[in-house]
Scaffold this active site. Sequence first.
Site, PDB file in Angstrom:
ATOM      1  N   GLU A   1       0.809  -1.226   0.000  1.00 47.75           N
ATOM      2  CA  GLU A   1       0.000   0.000   0.000  1.00 47.75           C
ATOM      3  C   GLU A   1       0.839   1.271   0.000  1.00 47.75           C
ATOM      4  O   GLU A   1       0.407   2.288  -0.528  1.00 47.75           O
ATOM      5  CB  GLU A   1      -0.941   0.007   1.210  1.00 47.75           C
ATOM      6  CG  GLU A   1      -2.036  -1.049   1.067  1.00 47.75           C
ATOM      7  CD  GLU A   1      -3.080  -0.968   2.174  1.00 47.75           C
ATOM      8  OE1 GLU A   1      -2.802  -0.353   3.214  1.00 47.75           O
ATOM      9  OE2 GLU A   1      -4.156  -1.546   1.955  1.00 47.75           O
ATOM     10  N   VAL A   2       1.992   1.220   0.644  1.00 44.94           N
ATOM     11  CA  VAL A   2       2.823   2.437   0.711  1.00 44.94           C
ATOM     12  C   VAL A   2       4.023   2.249  -0.213  1.00 44.94           C
ATOM     13  O   VAL A   2       4.799   1.298  -0.040  1.00 44.94           O
ATOM     14  CB  VAL A   2       3.286   2.711   2.160  1.00 44.94           C
ATOM     15  CG1 VAL A   2       4.170   3.951   2.202  1.00 44.94           C
ATOM     16  CG2 VAL A   2       2.090   2.889   3.087  1.00 44.94           C
TER      17      VAL A   2
ATOM     18  N   HIS B   1       9.436  -0.925   2.808  1.00 47.77           N
ATOM     19  CA  HIS B   1       9.367  -1.114   4.265  1.00 47.77           C
ATOM     20  C   HIS B   1       9.370  -2.594   4.558  1.00 47.77           C
ATOM     21  O   HIS B   1       8.731  -3.379   3.865  1.00 47.77           O
ATOM     22  CB  HIS B   1       8.140  -0.434   4.874  1.00 47.77           C
ATOM     23  CG  HIS B   1       6.851  -0.696   4.162  1.00 47.77           C
ATOM     24  ND1 HIS B   1       6.557  -0.115   2.946  1.00 47.77           N
ATOM     25  CD2 HIS B   1       5.797  -1.478   4.475  1.00 47.77           C
ATOM     26  CE1 HIS B   1       5.355  -0.518   2.552  1.00 47.77           C
ATOM     27  NE2 HIS B   1       4.878  -1.367   3.455  1.00 47.77           N
TER      28      HIS B   1
HETATM   29  P1  AMP Z   1       2.006  -2.476   3.148  1.00 50.56           P
HETATM   30  O1  AMP Z   1       0.637  -3.062   2.916  1.00 50.56           O
HETATM   31  O2  AMP Z   1       3.086  -3.531   3.237  1.00 50.56           O
HETATM   32  O3  AMP Z   1       2.326  -1.380   2.159  1.00 50.56           O
HETATM   33  O4  AMP Z   1       1.960  -1.858   4.601  1.00 50.56           O
HETATM   34  C1  AMP Z   1       1.802  -0.503   4.875  1.00 50.56           C
HETATM   35  C2  AMP Z   1       1.751  -0.360   6.373  1.00 50.56           C
HETATM   36  O5  AMP Z   1       1.948   0.995   6.700  1.00 50.56           O
HETATM   37  C3  AMP Z   1       0.425  -0.796   7.006  1.00 50.56           C
HETATM   38  O6  AMP Z   1       0.668  -1.821   7.960  1.00 50.56           O
HETATM   39  C4  AMP Z   1      -0.088   0.505   7.659  1.00 50.56           C
HETATM   40  O7  AMP Z   1      -0.763   0.278   8.877  1.00 50.56           O
HETATM   41  C5  AMP Z   1       1.201   1.290   7.853  1.00 50.56           C
HETATM   42  N1  AMP Z   1       1.058   2.734   7.924  1.00 50.56           N
HETATM   43  C6  AMP Z   1       0.369   3.539   7.092  1.00 50.56           C
HETATM   44  N2  AMP Z   1       0.488   4.819   7.460  1.00 50.56           N
HETATM   45  C7  AMP Z   1       1.277   4.832   8.558  1.00 50.56           C
HETATM   46  C8  AMP Z   1       1.785   5.856   9.413  1.00 50.56           C
HETATM   47  N3  AMP Z   1       1.488   7.139   9.220  1.00 50.56           N
HETATM   48  N4  AMP Z   1       2.579   5.487  10.452  1.00 50.56           N
HETATM   49  C9  AMP Z   1       2.872   4.193  10.665  1.00 50.56           C
HETATM   50  N5  AMP Z   1       2.436   3.196   9.896  1.00 50.56           N
HETATM   51  C10 AMP Z   1       1.650   3.495   8.851  1.00 50.56           C
END
Ligand code: AMP
Length: 125
Positions: A105-106, A110
């Site tokens: 998602e991001v 990470h």
């Molecule tokens: P992914 O699906 O691997 O891209 O995971 C993205 C992760 O980022 C998810 O577990 C979200 O809960 C986390 N996330 C999104 N925004 C934030 C934020 N502002 N601070 C900390 N974690 C975040």
Amino acid sequence: MPIDPTLPYDDQNIFAKILRGEIPCKKVFEDDCALAFHDINPQAPTHVLVIPKGAYVSWDDFSTKASDAEIAEFVRAVGQVARALGLVEPGYRLLANIGMDSHQEVPHLHVHIFGGKPLGPMLMR
Ligand code: AMP
């Protein structure tokens, strides 16, 4: 929504903003190449994200473009964070989502660190 991994790095993504200090995070570790902070929506008693400071969309982007030194420092940072969190003896899980099928998602690389309880099977069945 999952990201399209073929898109170029978006410097407005949420983790880029955290790296620039534009939005807060619950920091657990920082060095020259990496930042680690608690996930905002934890899926285990311990759920920490480790990100490189460089602008990399995903593990694929990072492993293609990062220098050997950046890769070594980042991998060591992930291990250091897990040790500092006391997760080595009970055990923990690392996870990195890459692209659409993984539901990344991001669009900034990470590595998730999960721990603090028995984590069960590796994937949803
Ligand atoms: P992914 O699906 O691997 O891209 O995971 C993205 C992760 O980022 C998810 O577990 C979200 O809960 C986390 N996330 C999104 N925004 C934030 C934020 N502002 N601070 C900390 N974690 C975040």
